[in-house]
Design a protein around this motif. Sequence first.
Motif, PDB file in Angstrom:
ATOM      1  N   VAL A 184       0.002   0.416  -7.255  1.00  0.00           N
ATOM      2  CA  VAL A 184      -0.039   0.012  -5.848  1.00  0.00           C
ATOM      3  C   VAL A 184      -1.259   0.660  -5.200  1.00  0.00           C
ATOM      4  CG1 VAL A 184       1.162   0.050  -3.626  1.00  0.00           C
ATOM      5  CG2 VAL A 184       2.473  -0.183  -5.751  1.00  0.00           C
ATOM      6  N   HIS A 214      -1.926   5.856  -7.859  1.00  0.00           N
ATOM      7  CA  HIS A 214      -2.267   4.454  -8.127  1.00  0.00           C
ATOM      8  C   HIS A 214      -2.005   4.088  -9.584  1.00  0.00           C
ATOM      9  CE1 HIS A 214      -5.228   1.113  -8.992  1.00  0.00           C
ATOM     10  NE2 HIS A 214      -4.467   0.597  -8.055  1.00  0.00           N
ATOM     11  N   HIS A 255       0.842  -1.189   0.000  1.00  0.00           N
ATOM     12  CA  HIS A 255       0.000   0.000   0.000  1.00  0.00           C
ATOM     13  C   HIS A 255       0.881   1.245   0.000  1.00  0.00           C
ATOM     14  CE1 HIS A 255      -3.407  -2.583   1.177  1.00  0.00           C
ATOM     15  NE2 HIS A 255      -2.552  -3.140   2.008  1.00  0.00           N
ATOM     16  N   THR A 282       1.858   3.814 -10.126  1.00  0.00           N
ATOM     17  CA  THR A 282       2.589   2.816  -9.339  1.00  0.00           C
ATOM     18  C   THR A 282       1.962   1.434  -9.368  1.00  0.00           C
ATOM     19  OG1 THR A 282       1.342   3.332  -7.307  1.00  0.00           O
ATOM     20  CG2 THR A 282       3.371   4.610  -7.740  1.00  0.00           C
TER      21      THR A 282
END
Length: 337
Positions: free
Chosen positions: A295, A290, A272, A293
């Motif tokens: 992630v 987001h 996260h 990445t």
Amino acid sequence: MLNLSSFFHRSAPSMVGLDIGRSEVRMVEFSGDRAHVAQLAYCAREALPDGAIGEDGIDNLRQVMEAVSRLWEKSGSQTRQVAIAIPSAQAITHILAVPAGSSREQQAALAGKHAEGVLPYPLAQALLDFRIIGPTRDTPGQLDMLIAAAHRDDVEDRIAVTESLGLQAVVADIESHAALTAVARTLPAAQTSSTFALVNLETHGALLSLCCDGCVAGERQLAIGHRQLQGDLQQYDADQNDVLATYLAHAARHIAQALQTLRQQSSCAPAHIVLAGPGASIPGLVEAVHRHTAVSTLVAAPFAGVALTPGIDRGKLAVNGPACATACGLALRRFDR
């Protein structure tokens, strides 16, 4: 005179977290004697004049003292002991493996010897502390010892601010470590034990900390402060969407690049990304990070699950929460036992 004994000093029965940031000061206070039943008594921010704090530390003590005084007066707090944050850029941390049977004196000698080799100034000018954080992974008979050091002048300037109000600084913590404490308590246990990235987005810049198993595994300073964004949005009223989109892409790209570097250096892959600081709530930033990445990304909520004393505005708390993550972590130090 320096009246702070260590970074890891045992907490006080009643203590306020005071975060002196680059553009504002923040204050958080809890009531109660146990973390799991604590109530949030106060959370607030006070802006600092431009130039009060520079890249190398406090440039105008009077302006910072006045801002903290205004904040304290509005809070009505009667607490006289505080925990202060040392900027991560002005502190050095290392994890050193030491023998499991070593004494406190032996650990102190090892910490001092190691610090001498990494500090850019004489050891006599440093405030140095250490603590054992657990067994060394995959190395039986060894313990990991966290060493923290900062230049005495950087710490004493912040102590001078507290003493100007008749307060006593009893705990110092590095800002990224304090923010980690606040954020980690709000994550499910499975997430806390895994690796995640904490991005503290301040007005003049940002800090990305890669956190693994409760410790900071690596950090990178990022030149993505949103001060320029604020000015551009005011200047280019007709093109606000374009200005915002340009900033979001720029910030997300820098975060992605820094994260990739830290992943390669530490072999830790975050599950996260948590955004903290006053820039965490910029519209569209979570989605942009987001996308760049891949992630899972969320905004820090350091006061999630905390009971509130009467009078605290939940709407204001939701706005102030991400910016006050470091101050929250500092205030939680009162519950260390």
